[in-house]
Structures are given as C-alpha cells and as structure tokens.
Design a protein around this motif. Structure first.
Motif, PDB file in Angstrom:
ATOM      1  N   LEU A 118       0.513  -1.062   0.073  1.00 29.72           N
ATOM      2  CA  LEU A 118      -0.435  -0.133   0.248  1.00 29.72           C
ATOM      3  C   LEU A 118       0.994   1.061   0.257  1.00 29.72           C
ATOM      4  CD1 LEU A 118      -2.682   1.647   0.272  1.00 29.72           C
ATOM      5  CD2 LEU A 118      -2.458   1.144   2.529  1.00 29.72           C
ATOM      6  N   LYS A 119       2.527   1.076   0.511  1.00 35.63           N
ATOM      7  CA  LYS A 119       2.878   2.268   0.983  1.00 35.63           C
ATOM      8  C   LYS A 119       3.272   2.891   0.004  1.00 35.63           C
ATOM      9  CE  LYS A 119       6.440   4.329   3.273  1.00 35.63           C
ATOM     10  NZ  LYS A 119       7.699   4.045   4.814  1.00 35.63           N
ATOM     11  N   ALA A 120       4.193   2.048  -1.204  1.00 37.28           N
ATOM     12  CA  ALA A 120       4.916   1.916  -2.374  1.00 37.28           C
ATOM     13  C   ALA A 120       3.732   2.054  -3.323  1.00 37.28           C
ATOM     14  CB  ALA A 120       5.783   0.710  -2.422  1.00 37.28           C
ATOM     15  N   ALA A 121       2.426   2.134  -3.845  1.00 35.31           N
ATOM     16  CA  ALA A 121       0.996   1.998  -4.903  1.00 35.31           C
ATOM     17  C   ALA A 121       0.984   4.039  -4.093  1.00 35.31           C
ATOM     18  CB  ALA A 121       0.297   0.962  -4.414  1.00 35.31           C
ATOM     19  N   ARG A 122       0.831   4.008  -3.482  1.00 39.30           N
ATOM     20  CA  ARG A 122       0.301   5.208  -2.528  1.00 39.30           C
ATOM     21  C   ARG A 122       1.365   6.429  -2.990  1.00 39.30           C
ATOM     22  NH1 ARG A 122       0.779   5.291   2.773  1.00 39.30           N
ATOM     23  NH2 ARG A 122      -1.449   4.208   2.617  1.00 39.30           N
ATOM     24  N   ALA A 123       2.286   5.737  -2.805  1.00 36.40           N
ATOM     25  CA  ALA A 123       3.673   6.663  -3.619  1.00 36.40           C
ATOM     26  C   ALA A 123       3.444   6.700  -5.037  1.00 36.40           C
ATOM     27  CB  ALA A 123       4.834   6.569  -2.694  1.00 36.40           C
ATOM     28  N   ALA A 124       3.539   5.473  -5.899  1.00 34.19           N
ATOM     29  CA  ALA A 124       3.635   5.964  -7.278  1.00 34.19           C
ATOM     30  C   ALA A 124       2.645   6.636  -8.053  1.00 34.19           C
ATOM     31  CB  ALA A 124       3.444   4.967  -7.926  1.00 34.19           C
TER      32      ALA A 124
ATOM     33  N   PRO B 288     -15.214  12.117 -19.921  1.00 34.94           N
ATOM     34  CA  PRO B 288     -15.581  11.413 -18.624  1.00 34.94           C
ATOM     35  C   PRO B 288     -14.770   9.200 -18.352  1.00 34.94           C
ATOM     36  CG  PRO B 288     -17.305  12.457 -19.596  1.00 34.94           C
ATOM     37  CD  PRO B 288     -15.665  12.781 -19.940  1.00 34.94           C
ATOM     38  N   LYS B 289     -14.471   9.501 -19.775  1.00 33.12           N
ATOM     39  CA  LYS B 289     -13.494   7.669 -19.760  1.00 33.12           C
ATOM     40  C   LYS B 289     -12.291   8.501 -18.958  1.00 33.12           C
ATOM     41  CE  LYS B 289     -13.165   3.727 -22.664  1.00 33.12           C
ATOM     42  NZ  LYS B 289     -13.024   3.607 -24.190  1.00 33.12           N
ATOM     43  N   VAL B 290     -11.717   8.594 -19.652  1.00 35.62           N
ATOM     44  CA  VAL B 290     -10.681   9.104 -18.811  1.00 35.62           C
ATOM     45  C   VAL B 290     -10.231   8.869 -17.524  1.00 35.62           C
ATOM     46  CG1 VAL B 290      -9.607  10.776 -19.570  1.00 35.62           C
ATOM     47  CG2 VAL B 290      -8.693   9.294 -19.830  1.00 35.62           C
ATOM     48  N   GLU B 291     -10.723  10.312 -17.350  1.00 43.63           N
ATOM     49  CA  GLU B 291     -10.989  10.788 -15.473  1.00 43.63           C
ATOM     50  C   GLU B 291     -11.495   9.301 -15.078  1.00 43.63           C
ATOM     51  OE1 GLU B 291     -13.150  14.118 -15.320  1.00 43.63           O
ATOM     52  OE2 GLU B 291     -11.280  15.742 -16.416  1.00 43.63           O
ATOM     53  N   GLY B 292     -12.356   8.729 -15.211  1.00 47.21           N
ATOM     54  CA  GLY B 292     -12.949   7.850 -14.005  1.00 47.21           C
ATOM     55  C   GLY B 292     -11.969   6.380 -14.547  1.00 47.21           C
ATOM     56  N   ARG B 293     -11.184   6.186 -15.312  1.00 47.37           N
ATOM     57  CA  ARG B 293      -9.625   5.508 -15.183  1.00 47.37           C
ATOM     58  C   ARG B 293      -9.239   5.893 -13.842  1.00 47.37           C
ATOM     59  NH1 ARG B 293      -7.888   4.171 -21.102  1.00 47.37           N
ATOM     60  NH2 ARG B 293      -6.312   2.868 -19.251  1.00 47.37           N
ATOM     61  N   MET B 294      -9.137   7.257 -13.320  1.00 49.61           N
ATOM     62  CA  MET B 294      -8.041   7.167 -12.240  1.00 49.61           C
ATOM     63  C   MET B 294      -8.811   7.269 -11.651  1.00 49.61           C
ATOM     64  SD  MET B 294      -5.045   8.003 -13.744  1.00 49.61           S
ATOM     65  CE  MET B 294      -3.921   9.434 -12.638  1.00 49.61           C
ATOM     66  N   HIS B 295      -9.869   7.800 -11.546  1.00 49.27           N
ATOM     67  CA  HIS B 295     -10.499   7.701  -9.784  1.00 49.27           C
ATOM     68  C   HIS B 295     -10.735   6.348  -9.889  1.00 49.27           C
ATOM     69  CE1 HIS B 295     -12.582  11.762 -11.362  1.00 49.27           C
ATOM     70  NE2 HIS B 295     -11.528  12.162 -10.711  1.00 49.27           N
ATOM     71  N   ALA B 296     -11.416   5.448 -10.593  1.00 49.22           N
ATOM     72  CA  ALA B 296     -12.071   3.660  -9.845  1.00 49.22           C
ATOM     73  C   ALA B 296      -9.782   3.296  -8.847  1.00 49.22           C
ATOM     74  CB  ALA B 296     -11.673   3.099 -11.400  1.00 49.22           C
ATOM     75  N   VAL B 297      -9.044   4.061  -9.544  1.00 45.81           N
ATOM     76  CA  VAL B 297      -7.308   3.400  -9.019  1.00 45.81           C
ATOM     77  C   VAL B 297      -7.745   3.961  -7.989  1.00 45.81           C
ATOM     78  CG1 VAL B 297      -5.225   3.422  -9.426  1.00 45.81           C
ATOM     79  CG2 VAL B 297      -6.622   3.050 -10.618  1.00 45.81           C
ATOM     80  N   GLU B 298      -8.518   5.530  -7.676  1.00 49.50           N
ATOM     81  CA  GLU B 298      -8.044   6.306  -6.253  1.00 49.50           C
ATOM     82  C   GLU B 298      -9.121   5.660  -5.686  1.00 49.50           C
ATOM     83  OE1 GLU B 298      -8.146  11.567  -5.289  1.00 49.50           O
ATOM     84  OE2 GLU B 298      -9.183  10.111  -6.794  1.00 49.50           O
ATOM     85  N   ARG B 299     -10.318   5.269  -6.547  1.00 54.99           N
ATOM     86  CA  ARG B 299     -11.182   4.619  -5.333  1.00 54.99           C
ATOM     87  C   ARG B 299     -10.522   3.361  -4.575  1.00 54.99           C
ATOM     88  NH1 ARG B 299     -14.915   6.125  -8.773  1.00 54.99           N
ATOM     89  NH2 ARG B 299     -15.281   4.337  -9.976  1.00 54.99           N
ATOM     90  N   ALA B 300      -9.584   2.168  -5.504  1.00 52.11           N
ATOM     91  CA  ALA B 300      -9.048   1.070  -4.977  1.00 52.11           C
ATOM     92  C   ALA B 300      -7.924   1.508  -4.106  1.00 52.11           C
ATOM     93  CB  ALA B 300      -8.647   0.941  -5.824  1.00 52.11           C
TER      94      ALA B 300
ATOM     95  N   GLN C 219      -8.065   4.092  -1.573  1.00 47.50           N
ATOM     96  CA  GLN C 219      -9.261   4.390  -0.312  1.00 47.50           C
ATOM     97  C   GLN C 219      -9.530   3.448   0.287  1.00 47.50           C
ATOM     98  OE1 GLN C 219     -11.556   7.466  -1.877  1.00 47.50           O
ATOM     99  NE2 GLN C 219     -10.511   8.975  -2.698  1.00 47.50           N
ATOM    100  N   GLU C 220     -10.050   2.183  -0.558  1.00 47.22           N
ATOM    101  CA  GLU C 220     -10.700   1.361   0.422  1.00 47.22           C
ATOM    102  C   GLU C 220      -9.962   0.629   0.532  1.00 47.22           C
ATOM    103  OE1 GLU C 220     -12.406  -0.428  -3.285  1.00 47.22           O
ATOM    104  OE2 GLU C 220     -14.251   0.808  -2.836  1.00 47.22           O
ATOM    105  N   SER C 221      -8.564   0.576  -0.022  1.00 47.06           N
ATOM    106  CA  SER C 221      -6.895  -0.487   1.100  1.00 47.06           C
ATOM    107  C   SER C 221      -6.548   0.627   1.788  1.00 47.06           C
ATOM    108  CB  SER C 221      -6.624  -0.597  -0.186  1.00 47.06           C
ATOM    109  OG  SER C 221      -6.345  -1.518  -1.200  1.00 47.06           O
ATOM    110  N   GLU C 222      -6.664   1.462   1.935  1.00 52.30           N
ATOM    111  CA  GLU C 222      -6.222   2.303   3.117  1.00 52.30           C
ATOM    112  C   GLU C 222      -6.871   2.266   4.249  1.00 52.30           C
ATOM    113  OE1 GLU C 222      -5.792   5.720   1.342  1.00 52.30           O
ATOM    114  OE2 GLU C 222      -3.786   6.346   1.308  1.00 52.30           O
TER     115      GLU C 222
END
Length: 409
Positions: free
Chosen positions: A295-301, A321-333, A335-338
C-alpha cells in the motif's frame, strides 16, 4: 290619238295616265308623234320602278337609317303623286306603302335591338361596378390593380347608357378605383416606414456585429451573435437597395469572428487530443498498480502519477469522463485499501468489534435455549416467533464475525 292600257295622248298632244280615280294629266307633248310621247312617259315610269327597286334593296341589305329611308320614299312618292309617268301608279304606291311598313318594322327592330344592347350594356357596367367595389377591399395589390386597369378598358368598349344612368355607374366605378388606390398608397407608405425602421435597426445591428468581429471572448461573443441574428430576423426587411448591402456587412462581420474562433479551436483541439493521449498513458500506468499489494509503495506511485496528470492541460470534453473515470477507479481502490488497513490495525475498533460479537453470540445462545424450552412445553407459536427473531440476530452475528476477521482475529 294614241293610247295603251295605262295612258293615252289626245289630238292636242296632252298625255293622260289612267288611275283608280280616273285619268290624270301627265303632261303635254308637241315634239313628236303620240307614240313617242307615251314611250317617253313610260320610260319615266320604268325609271321610278328601278328607283323603288333600288331603295327596297338598300332597306333590306344595308344599315340605311330610318330617317334617310323615309326621305327617299317621300321623294319618290312626290314623283308618283305628280303623275309625271305613264304606268300602274297604284302599284308603285302599294310598293311604297309596303316599303314604309318595312322601314317601320326595321325601325322597331332596331329600337328593340338598341334597348336590348342598352340592357346588356347596363348589366355589363353594373357587373363591372360590383367587381370594382369588391376589388377595392382587396389586399392583393398587384393582381387587383391590374384587374382594375383591365376593367377600365372593358368599360371604354361598352356603349353609353342614358346620361343619368351612365354617370351614376361611372361615379361608383371611379369611387371604387379611388378607394383602392388610396388604400394601396397608405399600405405602401406604411410599408416604406416599416422598411425604413428595419434599415435603422439593421444599421445598428451591423455596427455592433462589426465591433464584435475582433473579439476573442469566444463564448459570450458567439452567444451575442446568435442574439443579433434573432434580432435581425425580427426586424423585417429593409428597402431592396439597402437590404443586400446590410446583410453582406452583417454576415461578413460574423464570418471574420467565427473564422478566427475556428482557427483557435482547431489549435486547441489538436493540443487537447495530444493531452488525451498523455492522460490515457498515465491511466494505464495507474491501472497497473492494481491489485494493491504494498500500500505504501502504491500510494507513492499514484501520488507521482497524479502530479503528472495535473500538469497536463484539458482534453476533449467528450473524452473527459472516460479517461478521468479510469483514474478515479484506481483512486477509489487505493482509498478502500487504506480504510481496510486502518480497520485492521485499530485496537479500539478491534475491541468494539469483539465486544459486539460477544454480545450477539450470547443473544443467539439465549434465543436457542428459549426455543428449546418453548417446544418442550408444546408452545409451537412462541417457538416459531423466537426462531424468526433468531434469524435476524444470527445474520447480525455473521456480519460481526466477518468484520472481526478483517482485524485478523
């Protein structure tokens, strides 16, 4: 002495003609023989016969007026009545009387014909007046004007009526034409005023359009041009000699602005297309961080990727919407891990979860004991009710146990 059925010459040279009223003196003949005297006056009789025949033909075959015909008849009758010819003078009188009757009949026919023509002319003029009065109320200015001019030509070709009737009908006809001309003049005067007002309005719109043509405030200016076009259409048409020139100036000003905007937008679109390509590459890099292990390395990357993302400019609106949605999906994942890591390592949360689980387990055990007791006592209704309550408590217990497992216990 010499004689024939219609006349004679006595020994003194006096010539007589026989009539129903007796012999009448024709004249005196001293220049030749009695036979020559009779022949001379017989020729005069033949001349009257020919003259009457010609007059009969003229009456029947020409438009000889009644007056002229009667004058000719009277002239011949005077010659017959003067007895200056030898022959059947009564026959000539009879032919003249018959010719008088014919002339009178023709006179009556012509009178009736003139009356008929007068009635037809009256009806025709009344129809013209009626049509003219209807046309006087028309708004079809060109067609009605042309028809009124045609009606004047038709009127001129019709016979005149009696003075009073003709004047009355002409007065109505002329009044209708004047009323139409007055209405048409007023209409076009109003139209000219409206067109002049339209010209002034469009002059103002052209001035504003030309002033805006150099603007680079693309959105508001384009919106204002749309409003100007709406005002232009509502203004109506100006005079023909001004309308085309004003429109060309108005349209030209718009073309200058929109051409400049299109050039800028084309450059911007090319830049945004390149930005989209860069952000798609970053989104692809971010998606490779999933599933998250460290998680720590993923957060830094992800933080590094996000900084590069923010440094890139806008992308085309429809692709955003499509390209920003892809980044938001990674960001939500991320946050859920945190959140999961926090829950797993939080002692207070673990204690609360363990306490809740113990309470629910005690409640479930108690309900099972009560159910067994109710069935032993034969109270099936109470046992069924307690079993339904047990189902709810058991579901809560299963959920609490699952949460406790997330803490590693």
């Amino acid at each position: 002495m010499s004689s024939d059925p219609w006349g004679r010459v006595d020994e003194t040279g006096t010539v007589y003609v026989r009539t129903a009223d007796g012999e009448q003196v024709v004249g005196s003949w001293q220049a030749g023989s009695p036979e020559e005297a009779l022949a001379y006056f017989e020729r005069k009789y033949e001349g009257l016969v020919v003259e009457i025949g010609l007059l009969e033909k003229r009456v029947k075959t020409t438009d000889l007026s009644t007056k002229d015909a009667q004058v000719a008849i009277d002239h011949i009758r005077e010659q017959v009545d003067a007895h200056h010819a030898v022959g059947d003078l009564q026959a000539l009188r009879d032919r003249l009387d018959k010719l008088v009757a014919t002339v009178e009949s023709r006179r009556e026919e012509r009178k009736q014909q003139r009356a008929k023509q007068s009635d037809e002319a009256r009806k025709a003029k009344e129809d013209l007046v009626t049509e003219a009065e209807q046309l006087a109320q028309s708004d079809q200015w060109r067609a009605a004007g042309e028809r009124l001019r045609a009606l004047v030509d038709i009127w001129k070709g019709l016979p005149r009526l009696d003075r009073k009737s003709d004047d009355e009908l002409w007065h109505r006809f002329s009044h209708a034409r004047s009323a139409f001309s007055k209405r048409r003049k007023a209409h076009f005067a109003q139209l000219d005023a409206q067109r002049e007002e339209a010209r002034r309005t469009k002059e103002r719109l052209v001035s504003e359009a030309e002033a805006l043509s150099g603007s680079s405030d693309w959105g508001p200016t384009a919106a204002r041009y749309r409003e100007l076009m709406t005002e232009w259409k509502a203004a109506g048409r100006a005079q023909r000699e001004h309308e085309d020139d004003l429109w060309n100036r108005f349209r030209g000003a718009q073309d200058v602005f929109f051409a400049a905007r299109s050039s800028v937008f084309a450059e911007r679109d090319a830049e945004q297309t390149e930005n989209l390509k860069l952000k798609e590459e970053l989104a692809e890099e971010a998606e490779k961080l999933l599933p998250i292990g460290d998680l720590k390395a993923a957060r830094a990357a992800f933080r590094s990727l996000n900084e590069r993302w923010e440094a890139i400019g806008h992308v085309p609106r429809d692709a955003r919407p499509k390209v920003e949605g892809r980044m938001h999906a990674v960001e939500r994942a991320m946050q859920e891990s945190e959140e999961a890591e926090w829950r797993r390592t939080n002692p207070e949360a673990r204690a609360r979860a363990a306490g809740l689980t113990g309470q629910l387990q005690a409640a479930v055990d108690k309900l099972r004991a009560q159910i067994d007791q109710a069935r032993a006592q034969g109270n099936a209704s109470k046992a069924d009710k307690l079993e339904r309550e047990l189902e709810g408590r058991q579901a809560l217990l299963d959920q609490a146990l699952k949460g406790l497992q997330e803490f590693g216990g």
